[in-house]
Motif scaffolding. Structure first.
Motif, mmCIF file in Angstrom:
data_model
loop_
_atom_site.group_PDB
_atom_site.id
_atom_site.type_symbol
_atom_site.label_atom_id
_atom_site.label_comp_id
_atom_site.label_asym_id
_atom_site.label_seq_id
_atom_site.Cartn_x
_atom_site.Cartn_y
_atom_site.Cartn_z
ATOM 1 N N ARG A 1 2.018 12.857 -1.834
ATOM 2 C CA ARG A 1 3.106 12.904 -0.848
ATOM 3 C C ARG A 1 4.462 12.963 -1.546
ATOM 4 O O ARG A 1 5.365 13.681 -1.123
ATOM 5 C CB ARG A 1 3.032 11.675 0.064
ATOM 6 N N ASN A 38 -5.610 1.951 3.243
ATOM 7 C CA ASN A 38 -4.625 2.768 3.993
ATOM 8 C C ASN A 38 -4.191 4.018 3.237
ATOM 9 O O ASN A 38 -4.550 5.116 3.605
ATOM 10 C CB ASN A 38 -3.403 1.952 4.417
ATOM 11 N N CYS A 39 -3.402 3.843 2.186
ATOM 12 C CA CYS A 39 -2.945 5.020 1.451
ATOM 13 C C CYS A 39 -3.055 4.712 -0.027
ATOM 14 O O CYS A 39 -2.388 3.826 -0.542
ATOM 15 C CB CYS A 39 -1.497 5.343 1.866
ATOM 16 N N ASN A 71 1.458 3.549 2.275
ATOM 17 C CA ASN A 71 2.284 3.778 3.469
ATOM 18 C C ASN A 71 3.574 2.967 3.424
ATOM 19 O O ASN A 71 4.662 3.478 3.682
ATOM 20 C CB ASN A 71 1.506 3.412 4.737
ATOM 21 N N ASP A 101 0.842 -1.198 0.000
ATOM 22 C CA ASP A 101 0.000 0.000 0.000
ATOM 23 C C ASP A 101 0.885 1.259 0.000
ATOM 24 O O ASP A 101 2.117 1.163 0.041
ATOM 25 C CB ASP A 101 -0.992 0.011 1.172
ATOM 26 N N TRP A 121 5.849 4.325 0.914
ATOM 27 C CA TRP A 121 6.543 5.535 1.406
ATOM 28 C C TRP A 121 7.813 5.140 2.149
ATOM 29 O O TRP A 121 8.895 5.694 1.904
ATOM 30 C CB TRP A 121 5.590 6.325 2.291
ATOM 31 N N ASP A 122 7.670 4.157 3.046
ATOM 32 C CA ASP A 122 8.847 3.675 3.798
ATOM 33 C C ASP A 122 9.916 3.170 2.837
ATOM 34 O O ASP A 122 11.104 3.468 2.982
ATOM 35 C CB ASP A 122 8.446 2.546 4.755
ATOM 36 N N LEU A 128 -0.388 8.723 -2.283
ATOM 37 C CA LEU A 128 1.058 8.512 -2.345
ATOM 38 C C LEU A 128 1.682 9.500 -3.329
ATOM 39 O O LEU A 128 2.710 10.126 -3.036
ATOM 40 C CB LEU A 128 1.358 7.070 -2.768
#
Lengths: 132, 457
Positions: free
Chosen positions: A73, A64-65, A40, A38, A43-44, A70
């Motif tokens: 972001r 979630n995201c 999130n 997902d 992103w990590d 994304l």
């Protein structure tokens, strides 16, 4: 065209779809892949990847995201904002694509897509970044 | 015959229904596991079947992932999950075809038989079946036609472009029980034009009256079912528009023969080019076609009724046709519900001679079998079948033509929508659903050959 060793981040909540997309990317000549389930987790992965991610292929609809969140972001982050971003959408979501274009998506592909579809879209993305 | 190999994807913990062995003795089964899906199958299968994975994965995603894994193969979905079954969407997402059981078991069987034929003759994939009854004797063919011989599996040329098929040659087909010919997909448009030409010819001259009518009916029925084929990837309705234009001409011919001066009079009242005339003309055509398909005795009467049904609007305030009924003021709503009666007044005024059935069909085209219709709130047993068919044609045109702010539906979707509207609540029925059901049944593409098949899952 992108270098074959470009590291691609493939994001989809369905593991089958991640594998299928990876397969199509392999057919297109790419060799280095990272997966996330997902936005999130993606992103990590984006922040920790070394060597860095050179191309993002993200599904739209995820818990979630979402792919769109994304994208926003990524475009708002000074370290990541220049990462090529391609959204993978379903036929049914195609009408929402203007939203993603406004948020700065480079291209989108509609599932199901072939190796040739993907190569054509990526060539367009690459051209854009070379021009910059 | 070469071996017909199927790769069948099964939901977890499900066993393959033995009925599949009727299609093939060479079946490889596989689970929907991503790793397994990627494994190469040797020798390659002729077709891939996806049996619905109940709630494991949305059907659209099954379609996408299988299509991306096997870009070149025919992939068929077979499911009994009615909830997320949207055939057009599923095909857009990658399935070659999708079958909903138990309703479509004959279609599935026909689809599999066709795949078996393709396995023997791969070139046949580029050809589409046509009904042999659509071929007319002594008319020059604008395309090649081919024939499949089930006995030896051969795919032969039957008639060449430029050749005129003799009645005798066509008779031979019938006597050998061969009802299907094949035309190359690139010649589809030529085929449509050919049939429309043939219909016009039949309409003008030729065989005896009864035979003429029979040919016309069969031909129109075949064309109409053609229009209802929802092709892969694109909605064929656009392509059908040309076909419709030809049909409209044929229908006008039928009406014109039965009522020599009525067309001229109607055009005087409406102005031939207006949108309004477009609606009347389309409804006339649909009503005639539906009447033919439903075996109503005099379909051309519905053609006349269609042309006249809304003519009353010409005597009512113009705003009536610009807004939806619900947005009209109470006075205008009052005027609106008079339009059927106004139509009859104009018919009288212009001295158009129409039969009783036509008159009733027009008067009753907004009556409803739940007695909530207008102008007279008639009960179901008072409403004649012709009025119901006219009502279907009227609403069908509304649903399939481009209206501002409303997405137009494909012909099949439009009928399915009407069926749903008229079955969801038994106390709120406008049209008797039996007519709509019958239309859908008769208009959906008929499988060329049918194998009996038990429910598969």
């Amino acid at each position: 065209m992108f270098e074959p060793k470009t590291r691609i981040l493939i994001i989809d909540d369905m593991s089958t779809m991640r594998k299928v997309v990876t397969k199509v990317c392999k057919e297109a000549g790419f060799t280095d892949f990272t997966e996330a389930a997902d936005g999130n987790l993606a992103w990590d992965a984006l922040l920790s990847a070394n060597p860095p991610i050179g191309l993002i292929l993200s599904d739209w609809n995820m818990p979630n995201c979402s792919g769109l969140e994304l994208l926003k972001r990524v475009r708002a982050d000074h370290r990541l904002k220049k990462t090529p971003f391609v959204l993978i959408t379903a036929e049914a979501e195609k009408h929402q694509i203007m939203e993603a274009v406004k948020a700065g998506v480079d291209q989108y592909v509609v599932k199901p897509f072939s190796k040739d579809d993907l190569v054509a879209k990526l060539a367009a993305v690459h051209k854009k970044y070379v021009a910059k | 015959m070469s071996q017909f190999r199927l790769l069948i994807f099964l939901p977890q913990n499900k066993e393959l229904y033995p009925g599949w062995r009727r299609f093939s003795q060479d079946i490889v089964t596989q689970s929907y596991d991503a790793e397994k899906m990627m494994e190469a199958i040797n020798p390659a299968p002729n077709a891939i079947i996806a049996l619905a994975a109940s709630n494991e994965m949305p059907l659209a995603e099954v379609a996408q992932s299988l299509r991306m894994t096997y870009p070149e193969f025919p992939i068929f979905l077979v499911t009994d999950q009615k909830s997320d079954f949207d055939k057009n969407q599923l095909i857009k997402n990658g399935f070659t075809q999708a079958y909903l059981l138990p309703w479509e078991k004959h279609e599935l069987a026909a689809g599999m038989e066709l795949e078996m034929i393709y396995a023997i003759n791969p070139e046949m994939r580029n050809y589409r079946p046509i009904k042999a009854v659509d071929m007319y004797p002594n008319m020059e063919l604008p395309f090649d036609t081919k024939l499949f011989m089930p006995k030896n599996g051969k795919f032969l040329t039957f008639g060449r472009e430029g050749e005129a098929l003799s009645a005798q040659k066509l008779e031979q087909l019938k006597s050998n029980n061969l009802n299907t010919l094949y035309v190359h997909s690139k010649d589809t448009e030529k085929f449509h034009t050919y049939v429309a030409d043939a219909l016009k010819r039949v309409g003008k001259s030729g065989p005896s009256e009864t035979e003429k009518e029979k040919i016309l009916r069969e031909g129109i029925r075949a064309l109409v079912s053609e229009m209802f084929v929802e092709n892969s990837k694109e909605n064929t309705f656009k392509q059908s528009q040309m076909l419709l234009e030809d049909l409209r001409k044929s229908v006008r011919l039928m009406i014109g023969e039965a009522n020599p001066d009525i067309l001229r009079k109607i055009e005087q009242v409406t102005g031939q080019q207006s949108d309004f005339y477009g609606h009347l003309s389309r409804v006339s055509m649909y009503a005639t076609l539906f009447a033919i398909v439903l075996d109503i005795p005099k379909p051309e009467e519905l053609g006349v009724a269609g042309l006249l049904h809304d003519i009353g609007f010409t005597a009512l305030p113009g705003e009536l046709s610009e807004k939806p009924y619900a947005d009209l003021s109470p006075t205008l709503q009052e005027a609106y519900i008079q339009h059927a009666e106004k139509s009859l007044e104009i018919i009288k005024l212009k001295r158009m001679v129409i039969v009783d059935t036509v008159q009733k069909a027009i008067a009753q085209h907004h009556e409803r079998i739940d007695r909530q219709g207008y102008p007279n709130k008639l009960s179901a047993n008072k409403i004649i079948p012709e009025a119901q068919i006219l009502a279907i044609a009227d609403q069908f045109d509304y649903l399939t033509s481009n209206q501002i702010g409303v997405q137009s539906l494909s012909p099949l979707k439009a009928l399915q929508h009407l069926l749903q509207e008229n079955t969801k609540d038994p106390v709120q029925q406008g049209i008797d659903p039996k007519y709509i059901r019958d239309l859908i049944k008769k208009m959906e593409p008929q499988p060329t050959t049918i194998t009996q098949l038990d429910t598969l899952s």
